[in-house]
Design an enzyme around this catalytic site. Sequence first.
Site, mmCIF file in Angstrom:
data_model
loop_
_atom_site.group_PDB
_atom_site.id
_atom_site.type_symbol
_atom_site.label_atom_id
_atom_site.label_comp_id
_atom_site.label_asym_id
_atom_site.label_seq_id
_atom_site.Cartn_x
_atom_site.Cartn_y
_atom_site.Cartn_z
ATOM 1 C CE1 TYR A 126 -4.240 -1.207 -0.268
ATOM 2 C CE2 TYR A 126 -3.591 -2.718 1.483
ATOM 3 C CZ TYR A 126 -4.482 -2.335 0.496
ATOM 4 O OH TYR A 126 -5.606 -3.084 0.262
ATOM 5 C CD GLU A 158 2.470 -32.441 7.332
ATOM 6 O OE1 GLU A 158 1.564 -32.133 6.537
ATOM 7 O OE2 GLU A 158 2.976 -33.577 7.366
ATOM 8 C CG ASP A 181 0.181 -36.291 7.335
ATOM 9 O OD1 ASP A 181 0.159 -36.615 8.537
ATOM 10 O OD2 ASP A 181 -0.629 -35.493 6.823
#
Length: 387
Positions: free
Chosen positions: A106, A207, A259
């Site tokens: 911005y 994780e 995983d």
Amino acid sequence: MAEEYVDVVDIEARKKALAVFREKFKEILEQVMRGENPTIMLPKRTLSNTIYDEKRKLLLLGPEKLKRSFFDLHESKKFMQTLLMARIIYEALERNEYPTIRDLYYRGKHTIVYREPGGRRHEENTWDEQRESDAVIRDIEVFTGLLREEMLILSKEKGKVVGNMRIRSGGDIIDLSKMGHGAYAIEPTPDLIEFIDVDAEYVLVVEKDAVFQQLHRIGFWKKHRAILITSAGQPDRATRRFVRRLNEELGLPVYILTDADPYGWYIYSVFKIGSITLSYESERLATPNARFIGVSMTDIFGYKSKKPYLTEQERRNFIIKAKEADIKRAYELKNYKWFQTKKWQIEIDIFLEKKAKLEIEAMTSKGLRFLADKYLPEKIETGDWIE
């Protein structure tokens, strides 16, 4: 009246960044003073210019350079965007500010109105979307050799940590062993953190935030003298840098738990060797000797003399069928040089043969204590990890 706190670490970081900016951008001023076409030479941030350094175990930018000149019609806008963003960052450093990447977007966003010699009016935006300004920030990182964190640019906090460790941040001493059921959010400027003392044998990065919370609440880090961290999915830069510092400065081994699927394995590789898209950061963010502790395919199915941690019935209950996207990703990993070790090829081949994946939570379904007091300690003690 209490004296105003002076953050020496912050001051020194600003001094360093300001000095680098002055030195690097002075070259452009000198080009202008000599009447030359002002030009910036940048390392190319492309996949084709990303190389894997097998000796250092890091993803790095290659030798190719990009020439960005003011008088090149194709590059002039990017050249000016770079100088505009550099000025905004420099001013923020001088003013002792901590802008976010959204702030920077911005602060630089405005419309330039100009006319052709014939009088035709034109409007040109400095940038339209944040992805444009973010790309400019990355260009400034590679040009200056400074990470945005070293420029004291903030981003959303993501990673969390608990453990028997004390740190100093912003003048406050924070005891990471006294977080209650919560955890310390790793700040977006991790180099401003001072390590005071630590009593731990290793770092365990999880994780998933939910598994991190479970391990935290049962006191895993206390019983096993660990610094427990979660990346809450794909790790942000601050978490990667914090883990790197724990390993590099304190000598703590780092274990990664994800995983059992290609996306979890890639998360591990981002911690270990760096990110393909942000390879210029790897030397300061990656931890080359990080170890993959699991969940591995050989943990699920066994391999040769290694016995599986799951029974046949548990495998039927817990295994999730791999999707086409998982299989495609596995083939991609198989071709990456850093996954071409014998152990990783075995893991990926088993995945492709079985077309099966498993979440960490499957291990907690055997009982949280199984994960905390058998699976993790046993794998660490026996050296059953992948590097």
